[in-house]
Design a protein around this motif. Structure first.
Motif, PDB file in Angstrom:
ATOM      1  N   GLN A  22       0.694  -1.280  -0.063  1.00  0.00           N
ATOM      2  CA  GLN A  22      -0.052  -0.007  -0.048  1.00  0.00           C
ATOM      3  C   GLN A  22       0.799   1.497   0.005  1.00  0.00           C
ATOM      4  O   GLN A  22       0.570   2.139  -0.672  1.00  0.00           O
ATOM      5  CB  GLN A  22      -0.974  -0.025   1.106  1.00  0.00           C
ATOM      6  N   MET A  23       2.135   1.135   0.695  1.00  0.00           N
ATOM      7  CA  MET A  23       3.080   2.403   0.767  1.00  0.00           C
ATOM      8  C   MET A  23       3.647   2.686  -0.499  1.00  0.00           C
ATOM      9  O   MET A  23       3.626   3.625  -0.955  1.00  0.00           O
ATOM     10  CB  MET A  23       3.862   2.157   2.125  1.00  0.00           C
ATOM     11  N   ALA A  24       3.937   1.548  -1.288  1.00  0.00           N
ATOM     12  CA  ALA A  24       4.437   1.473  -2.311  1.00  0.00           C
ATOM     13  C   ALA A  24       3.708   2.260  -3.549  1.00  0.00           C
ATOM     14  O   ALA A  24       3.960   3.092  -4.309  1.00  0.00           O
ATOM     15  CB  ALA A  24       5.056   0.187  -2.892  1.00  0.00           C
ATOM     16  N   GLN A  25       2.503   1.736  -3.514  1.00  0.00           N
ATOM     17  CA  GLN A  25       1.417   2.383  -4.368  1.00  0.00           C
ATOM     18  C   GLN A  25       1.113   3.713  -4.086  1.00  0.00           C
ATOM     19  O   GLN A  25       0.851   4.764  -5.038  1.00  0.00           O
ATOM     20  CB  GLN A  25      -0.038   1.458  -4.022  1.00  0.00           C
ATOM     21  N   VAL A  26       1.042   4.097  -2.798  1.00  0.00           N
ATOM     22  CA  VAL A  26       0.980   5.617  -2.471  1.00  0.00           C
ATOM     23  C   VAL A  26       1.993   6.366  -2.933  1.00  0.00           C
ATOM     24  O   VAL A  26       1.779   7.549  -3.779  1.00  0.00           O
ATOM     25  CB  VAL A  26       0.909   5.715  -0.781  1.00  0.00           C
ATOM     26  N   LEU A  44       3.910   5.543  -5.496  1.00  0.00           N
ATOM     27  CA  LEU A  44       3.882   5.653  -6.991  1.00  0.00           C
ATOM     28  C   LEU A  44       2.922   6.503  -7.592  1.00  0.00           C
ATOM     29  O   LEU A  44       2.932   7.455  -8.494  1.00  0.00           O
ATOM     30  CB  LEU A  44       3.441   4.164  -7.461  1.00  0.00           C
ATOM     31  N   THR A  45       1.545   6.670  -6.970  1.00  0.00           N
ATOM     32  CA  THR A  45       0.735   7.572  -7.120  1.00  0.00           C
ATOM     33  C   THR A  45       1.087   9.064  -6.976  1.00  0.00           C
ATOM     34  O   THR A  45       0.780   9.933  -7.940  1.00  0.00           O
ATOM     35  CB  THR A  45      -0.578   7.462  -6.262  1.00  0.00           C
ATOM     36  N   LEU A  46       1.961   9.278  -6.028  1.00  0.00           N
ATOM     37  CA  LEU A  46       2.595  10.518  -5.410  1.00  0.00           C
ATOM     38  C   LEU A  46       3.493  11.135  -6.771  1.00  0.00           C
ATOM     39  O   LEU A  46       3.266  12.183  -7.115  1.00  0.00           O
ATOM     40  CB  LEU A  46       2.891  10.755  -4.189  1.00  0.00           C
ATOM     41  N   ARG A  47       4.306  10.122  -7.226  1.00  0.00           N
ATOM     42  CA  ARG A  47       5.307  10.356  -8.221  1.00  0.00           C
ATOM     43  C   ARG A  47       4.605  10.586  -9.528  1.00  0.00           C
ATOM     44  O   ARG A  47       4.922  11.441 -10.531  1.00  0.00           O
ATOM     45  CB  ARG A  47       6.091   9.197  -8.266  1.00  0.00           C
ATOM     46  N   SER A  48       3.631   9.796  -9.725  1.00  0.00           N
ATOM     47  CA  SER A  48       2.941   9.897 -11.256  1.00  0.00           C
ATOM     48  C   SER A  48       2.068  10.790 -11.373  1.00  0.00           C
ATOM     49  O   SER A  48       2.008  11.801 -12.232  1.00  0.00           O
ATOM     50  CB  SER A  48       2.123   8.544 -11.411  1.00  0.00           C
ATOM     51  N   GLU A  49       1.617  11.559 -10.187  1.00  0.00           N
ATOM     52  CA  GLU A  49       0.830  12.883 -10.253  1.00  0.00           C
ATOM     53  C   GLU A  49       1.622  14.230 -10.080  1.00  0.00           C
ATOM     54  O   GLU A  49       0.988  15.091  -9.824  1.00  0.00           O
ATOM     55  CB  GLU A  49      -0.439  12.691  -9.106  1.00  0.00           C
ATOM     56  N   ASN A  50       2.781  13.735  -9.782  1.00  0.00           N
ATOM     57  CA  ASN A  50       4.007  15.128  -9.657  1.00  0.00           C
ATOM     58  C   ASN A  50       3.500  15.865  -8.464  1.00  0.00           C
ATOM     59  O   ASN A  50       3.408  17.110  -8.415  1.00  0.00           O
ATOM     60  CB  ASN A  50       4.057  15.671 -10.717  1.00  0.00           C
ATOM     61  N   ILE A  51       3.212  14.986  -7.324  1.00  0.00           N
ATOM     62  CA  ILE A  51       2.794  15.558  -5.927  1.00  0.00           C
ATOM     63  C   ILE A  51       3.980  15.738  -5.188  1.00  0.00           C
ATOM     64  O   ILE A  51       4.549  14.545  -4.896  1.00  0.00           O
ATOM     65  CB  ILE A  51       1.710  14.794  -5.416  1.00  0.00           C
ATOM     66  N   THR A  52       4.319  17.113  -4.636  1.00  0.00           N
ATOM     67  CA  THR A  52       5.405  17.285  -3.490  1.00  0.00           C
ATOM     68  C   THR A  52       4.910  17.548  -2.352  1.00  0.00           C
ATOM     69  O   THR A  52       5.523  17.694  -1.367  1.00  0.00           O
ATOM     70  CB  THR A  52       6.407  18.180  -4.246  1.00  0.00           C
ATOM     71  N   ALA A  66      -3.550   7.924  -0.297  1.00  0.00           N
ATOM     72  CA  ALA A  66      -2.261   8.481   0.010  1.00  0.00           C
ATOM     73  C   ALA A  66      -2.437   9.619   1.189  1.00  0.00           C
ATOM     74  O   ALA A  66      -1.543   9.676   1.857  1.00  0.00           O
ATOM     75  CB  ALA A  66      -1.861   9.046  -1.141  1.00  0.00           C
ATOM     76  N   LEU A  67      -3.468  10.347   1.008  1.00  0.00           N
ATOM     77  CA  LEU A  67      -3.911  11.438   2.042  1.00  0.00           C
ATOM     78  C   LEU A  67      -4.094  10.886   3.453  1.00  0.00           C
ATOM     79  O   LEU A  67      -3.522  11.195   4.186  1.00  0.00           O
ATOM     80  CB  LEU A  67      -4.909  12.426   1.501  1.00  0.00           C
ATOM     81  N   GLN A  68      -4.772   9.786   3.596  1.00  0.00           N
ATOM     82  CA  GLN A  68      -5.191   9.114   4.695  1.00  0.00           C
ATOM     83  C   GLN A  68      -3.705   8.730   5.506  1.00  0.00           C
ATOM     84  O   GLN A  68      -3.520   8.781   6.657  1.00  0.00           O
ATOM     85  CB  GLN A  68      -5.930   8.233   4.634  1.00  0.00           C
ATOM     86  N   ILE A  69      -2.835   8.148   4.633  1.00  0.00           N
ATOM     87  CA  ILE A  69      -1.392   7.439   5.248  1.00  0.00           C
ATOM     88  C   ILE A  69      -0.681   8.594   5.524  1.00  0.00           C
ATOM     89  O   ILE A  69      -0.134   8.622   6.675  1.00  0.00           O
ATOM     90  CB  ILE A  69      -0.887   6.621   4.073  1.00  0.00           C
ATOM     91  N   ILE A  70      -0.736   9.800   4.900  1.00  0.00           N
ATOM     92  CA  ILE A  70       0.173  10.961   5.114  1.00  0.00           C
ATOM     93  C   ILE A  70      -0.418  11.538   6.671  1.00  0.00           C
ATOM     94  O   ILE A  70       0.432  11.815   7.494  1.00  0.00           O
ATOM     95  CB  ILE A  70       0.129  11.865   4.115  1.00  0.00           C
ATOM     96  N   GLN A  71      -1.750  11.349   6.758  1.00  0.00           N
ATOM     97  CA  GLN A  71      -2.313  12.053   7.769  1.00  0.00           C
ATOM     98  C   GLN A  71      -2.006  11.008   9.004  1.00  0.00           C
ATOM     99  O   GLN A  71      -1.840  11.399  10.212  1.00  0.00           O
ATOM    100  CB  GLN A  71      -3.961  12.236   7.741  1.00  0.00           C
ATOM    101  N   THR A  72      -2.073   9.734   8.806  1.00  0.00           N
ATOM    102  CA  THR A  72      -1.558   8.830   9.842  1.00  0.00           C
ATOM    103  C   THR A  72      -0.294   8.938  10.346  1.00  0.00           C
ATOM    104  O   THR A  72       0.209   8.834  11.596  1.00  0.00           O
ATOM    105  CB  THR A  72      -2.105   7.375   9.263  1.00  0.00           C
ATOM    106  N   LEU A  73       0.547   9.297   9.306  1.00  0.00           N
ATOM    107  CA  LEU A  73       2.157   9.354   9.626  1.00  0.00           C
ATOM    108  C   LEU A  73       2.509  10.742  10.072  1.00  0.00           C
ATOM    109  O   LEU A  73       3.208  10.860  10.995  1.00  0.00           O
ATOM    110  CB  LEU A  73       2.745   8.972   8.395  1.00  0.00           C
ATOM    111  N   SER A  74       1.673  11.670   9.688  1.00  0.00           N
ATOM    112  CA  SER A  74       1.857  13.047  10.316  1.00  0.00           C
ATOM    113  C   SER A  74       0.610  13.512  11.080  1.00  0.00           C
ATOM    114  O   SER A  74      -0.211  14.214  10.026  1.00  0.00           O
ATOM    115  CB  SER A  74       2.351  13.917   9.194  1.00  0.00           C
ATOM    116  N   PRO A  75       0.198  13.225  12.140  1.00  0.00           N
ATOM    117  CA  PRO A  75      -0.959  13.883  12.701  1.00  0.00           C
ATOM    118  C   PRO A  75      -1.021  15.275  12.572  1.00  0.00           C
ATOM    119  O   PRO A  75      -2.205  15.912  12.635  1.00  0.00           O
ATOM    120  CB  PRO A  75      -0.749  13.134  14.149  1.00  0.00           C
ATOM    121  N   GLU A  76      -0.047  15.997  12.587  1.00  0.00           N
ATOM    122  CA  GLU A  76      -0.305  17.582  12.168  1.00  0.00           C
ATOM    123  C   GLU A  76      -0.730  18.078  11.202  1.00  0.00           C
ATOM    124  O   GLU A  76      -1.236  19.245  11.044  1.00  0.00           O
ATOM    125  CB  GLU A  76       1.077  18.132  12.638  1.00  0.00           C
TER     126      GLU A  76
END
Length: 195
Positions: free
Chosen positions: A29-33, A35-43, A170-180
């Protein structure tokens, strides 16, 4: 005692396998996230949020387009059926009109279904403002074209839905990893606004 210890070791190995499986799933799931961030050019998280909103809007537009195509295609199909019925039963109607009065009743009894279908088709074409001389092949070609367009839009909807799901994950995982990071998902926000 030996059997009990064997049962415990089997349970431990099952738990260990389940743990490895969940760890593997999380890694995939993290690898897919990523990949999605990279393919959509999200920084940045803000970019992800904007992309979610854009894809959500695009999906709404595509769904409306599919609905419009479907409605239009149903109209074309009705026209095609009416034209086909009109053209198929026109000779029967013409023959009926030529019959003498006393033979008409017998002829009508024999071809009652066809004559009623012809009259209905003629009335329906007139209501829709379609000439009975219209080319049936062109109408059928339009139906085929509309079906192809609808299939393309449907495929786009499927692809965009998958992309949106991946970005939300991806957003949910980012929110889980970074609660702020507390960016709400746009769909929830949109649903609250529509209430």
């Amino acid at each position: 005692i030996f059997l009990e210890s064997l049962k415990h070791s089997e349970n431990d190995s099952q738990i260990h396998r389940m743990y490895k499986k969940s760890k593997l799933t999380a890694t995939k799931q993290m690898a897919q996230v990523l990949l999605t961030l990279r393919s959509e050019n999200i920084t940045q998280v803000e970019d992800l949020q904007q992309n979610i909103q854009k894809v959500s809007q695009k999906l709404r537009e595509e769904k409306q387009q599919l609905k419009d195509l479907t409605i239009k295609n149903q109209e074309y199909k009705v026209v095609a059926r009416c034209l086909k019925t009109f053209q198929d039963y026109l000779p029967i109607k013409q023959e009926y009109e030529k019959k003498m009065f006393f033979l008409r009743e017998k002829y009508y009894a024999r071809y009652q279904g066809e004559l009623r279908s012809f009259d209905y088709a003629a009335q329906k074409l007139e209501q829709m403002g379609i000439s009975s001389d219209a080319d049936l092949d062109k109408v059928l070609e339009m139906v085929k074209t509309q079906d192809q367009k609808a299939a393309e839009v449907s495929a786009n909807i499927k692809q965009d839905t998958k992309c949106l799901k991946e970005m939300k994950t991806a957003l949910q995982i980012i929110q889980t990893l970074s609660p702020e990071v507390t960016y709400p998902l746009p769909e929830k926000k949109h649903k609250e606004e529509s209430r």
